[in-house]
Design a protein around this motif. Structure first.
Motif, PDB file in Angstrom:
ATOM      1  N   THR A  33      21.776  22.072  33.443  1.00 17.57           N
ATOM      2  CA  THR A  33      20.718  23.013  33.073  1.00 17.57           C
ATOM      3  C   THR A  33      20.662  24.068  34.162  1.00 17.57           C
ATOM      4  N   HIS A  34      20.931  25.304  33.805  1.00 18.55           N
ATOM      5  CA  HIS A  34      20.769  26.431  34.728  1.00 18.55           C
ATOM      6  C   HIS A  34      20.310  27.614  33.888  1.00 18.55           C
ATOM      7  N   VAL A  35      19.010  27.811  33.909  1.00 23.03           N
ATOM      8  CA  VAL A  35      18.370  28.835  33.089  1.00 23.03           C
ATOM      9  C   VAL A  35      17.622  29.791  34.009  1.00 23.03           C
ATOM     10  N   LEU A  36      17.715  31.073  33.712  1.00 23.32           N
ATOM     11  CA  LEU A  36      16.986  32.096  34.455  1.00 23.32           C
ATOM     12  C   LEU A  36      15.759  32.501  33.657  1.00 23.32           C
ATOM     13  N   ILE A  37      14.629  32.621  34.341  1.00 23.35           N
ATOM     14  CA  ILE A  37      13.398  33.088  33.709  1.00 23.35           C
ATOM     15  C   ILE A  37      13.028  34.401  34.381  1.00 23.35           C
ATOM     16  N   VAL A  38      12.923  35.455  33.577  1.00 28.10           N
ATOM     17  CA  VAL A  38      12.623  36.787  34.104  1.00 28.10           C
ATOM     18  C   VAL A  38      11.406  37.365  33.392  1.00 28.10           C
ATOM     19  N   PRO A  39      10.640  38.179  34.098  1.00 29.41           N
ATOM     20  CA  PRO A  39       9.574  38.901  33.412  1.00 29.41           C
ATOM     21  C   PRO A  39      10.166  40.034  32.586  1.00 29.41           C
ATOM     22  N   GLU A  56      11.402  32.688  24.594  1.00 34.39           N
ATOM     23  CA  GLU A  56      10.829  34.018  24.761  1.00 34.39           C
ATOM     24  C   GLU A  56       9.326  33.895  24.734  1.00 34.39           C
ATOM     25  N   GLY A  57       8.689  34.459  25.733  1.00 33.81           N
ATOM     26  CA  GLY A  57       7.242  34.509  25.781  1.00 33.81           C
ATOM     27  C   GLY A  57       6.778  35.951  25.725  1.00 33.81           C
ATOM     28  N   GLU A  58       5.496  36.127  25.742  1.00 30.93           N
ATOM     29  CA  GLU A  58       4.945  37.479  25.698  1.00 30.93           C
ATOM     30  C   GLU A  58       5.359  38.285  26.928  1.00 30.93           C
ATOM     31  N   ARG A  59       5.374  37.624  28.104  1.00 35.08           N
ATOM     32  CA  ARG A  59       5.667  38.324  29.356  1.00 35.08           C
ATOM     33  C   ARG A  59       6.999  37.937  29.983  1.00 35.08           C
ATOM     34  N   THR A  60       7.665  36.905  29.452  1.00 31.63           N
ATOM     35  CA  THR A  60       8.902  36.428  30.069  1.00 31.63           C
ATOM     36  C   THR A  60       9.960  36.134  29.023  1.00 31.63           C
ATOM     37  N   ILE A  61      11.194  36.036  29.499  1.00 36.45           N
ATOM     38  CA  ILE A  61      12.310  35.627  28.672  1.00 36.45           C
ATOM     39  C   ILE A  61      13.176  34.690  29.526  1.00 36.45           C
ATOM     40  N   ALA A  62      13.683  33.630  28.912  1.00 36.19           N
ATOM     41  CA  ALA A  62      14.517  32.655  29.613  1.00 36.19           C
ATOM     42  C   ALA A  62      15.875  32.593  28.942  1.00 36.19           C
ATOM     43  N   PHE A  63      16.933  32.639  29.750  1.00 38.71           N
ATOM     44  CA  PHE A  63      18.289  32.608  29.209  1.00 38.71           C
ATOM     45  C   PHE A  63      19.199  31.838  30.154  1.00 38.71           C
ATOM     46  N   ARG A  64      20.288  31.327  29.603  1.00 42.39           N
ATOM     47  CA  ARG A  64      21.236  30.524  30.372  1.00 42.39           C
ATOM     48  C   ARG A  64      22.032  31.402  31.342  1.00 42.39           C
ATOM     49  N   ASP A  65      22.230  30.875  32.541  1.00 39.24           N
ATOM     50  CA  ASP A  65      23.019  31.561  33.558  1.00 39.24           C
ATOM     51  C   ASP A  65      24.485  31.580  33.114  1.00 39.24           C
ATOM     52  N   ILE A  66      25.175  32.693  33.337  1.00 39.82           N
ATOM     53  CA  ILE A  66      26.581  32.789  32.914  1.00 39.82           C
ATOM     54  C   ILE A  66      27.513  32.042  33.865  1.00 39.82           C
ATOM     55  N   ASN A  67      27.014  31.647  35.031  1.00 37.83           N
ATOM     56  CA  ASN A  67      27.801  30.880  35.998  1.00 37.83           C
ATOM     57  C   ASN A  67      26.968  29.667  36.431  1.00 37.83           C
ATOM     58  N   PRO A  68      26.780  28.700  35.525  1.00 39.65           N
ATOM     59  CA  PRO A  68      25.838  27.604  35.796  1.00 39.65           C
ATOM     60  C   PRO A  68      26.264  26.729  36.975  1.00 39.65           C
ATOM     61  N   GLN A  69      25.272  26.361  37.767  1.00 39.20           N
ATOM     62  CA  GLN A  69      25.481  25.497  38.921  1.00 39.20           C
ATOM     63  C   GLN A  69      25.018  24.074  38.658  1.00 39.20           C
ATOM     64  N   ALA A 125      15.967  43.985  26.969  1.00 38.11           N
ATOM     65  CA  ALA A 125      15.975  44.996  25.902  1.00 38.11           C
ATOM     66  C   ALA A 125      16.951  44.670  24.779  1.00 38.11           C
ATOM     67  N   GLY A 126      17.764  43.630  24.942  1.00 37.84           N
ATOM     68  CA  GLY A 126      18.736  43.267  23.916  1.00 37.84           C
ATOM     69  C   GLY A 126      20.014  44.084  23.977  1.00 37.84           C
ATOM     70  N   GLU A 127      20.221  44.839  25.052  1.00 36.95           N
ATOM     71  CA  GLU A 127      21.407  45.676  25.192  1.00 36.95           C
ATOM     72  C   GLU A 127      22.608  44.889  25.720  1.00 36.95           C
ATOM     73  N   VAL A 128      22.340  43.786  26.405  1.00 30.57           N
ATOM     74  CA  VAL A 128      23.386  42.910  26.924  1.00 30.57           C
ATOM     75  C   VAL A 128      23.116  41.529  26.341  1.00 30.57           C
ATOM     76  N   PRO A 129      24.132  40.901  25.753  1.00 34.39           N
ATOM     77  CA  PRO A 129      23.900  39.589  25.140  1.00 34.39           C
ATOM     78  C   PRO A 129      23.644  38.504  26.179  1.00 34.39           C
ATOM     79  N   ALA A 130      22.834  37.537  25.768  1.00 38.12           N
ATOM     80  CA  ALA A 130      22.546  36.366  26.599  1.00 38.12           C
ATOM     81  C   ALA A 130      22.161  35.228  25.667  1.00 38.12           C
ATOM     82  N   GLU A 131      22.370  33.999  26.138  1.00 42.67           N
ATOM     83  CA  GLU A 131      21.954  32.835  25.366  1.00 42.67           C
ATOM     84  C   GLU A 131      20.483  32.551  25.683  1.00 42.67           C
ATOM     85  N   ILE A 132      19.619  33.025  24.807  1.00 43.03           N
ATOM     86  CA  ILE A 132      18.171  32.924  25.004  1.00 43.03           C
ATOM     87  C   ILE A 132      17.719  31.486  24.748  1.00 43.03           C
ATOM     88  N   VAL A 133      16.918  30.964  25.663  1.00 42.88           N
ATOM     89  CA  VAL A 133      16.357  29.622  25.539  1.00 42.88           C
ATOM     90  C   VAL A 133      14.920  29.693  25.037  1.00 42.88           C
TER      91      VAL A 133
END
Length: 118
Positions: free
Chosen positions: A41-47, A25-38, A15-23
């Motif tokens: 490249t450590h990116v989370l993809i969420v619907p 954006e799709g119609e159904r998903t959004i991908a952003f960098r993990d704040i504690n990368p392992q 919703a854009g209420e919490v900042p994230a480093e967006i990699v």
């Protein structure tokens, strides 16, 4: 967004209420960098819609997990790890290490990834 949980961190990122480093954006998903990368490249993809786990997503929305997997490939291309290899992980349930109950795929790459994992 069709379905949202008001206290869900990932719903707030979508919703854009919490900042994230967006990699990506799709119609159904959004991908952003993990704040504690392992990995480099450590990116989370969420619907965009709230679904708690991968197991629920498999039953609730035909094609959603496929779409996350396609986005993982695109993220790997963007980060330059598609050719060398990457890992796509879904932690499902507390016993598997899921801490945010909004289904998400972890894209890890850019370093050697041993097997078996942790």
């Amino acid at each position: 967004m069709a379905s949202r949980e008001p206290n869900c961190l990932f719903c707030k990122i979508v919703a854009g209420e919490v900042p994230a480093e967006i990699v990506r954006e799709g119609e159904r998903t959004i991908a952003f960098r993990d704040i504690n990368p392992q990995a480099p490249t450590h990116v989370l993809i969420v619907p965009r819609e709230h679904v708690a786990t991968a197991a629920e997503a498999a039953h609730a929305d035909v094609g959603l997990l496929d779409e996350i997997a396609r986005e993982a490939e695109e993220v790997a291309k963007v980060d330059g790890v598609a050719e060398t290899g990457y890992r796509l992980i879904f932690n499902t349930g507390t016993g598997a290490g899921q801490t945010v109950f909004h289904v998400h795929g972890h894209v890890l790459g850019g370093r050697g990834l041993e097997w078996p994992p942790g």
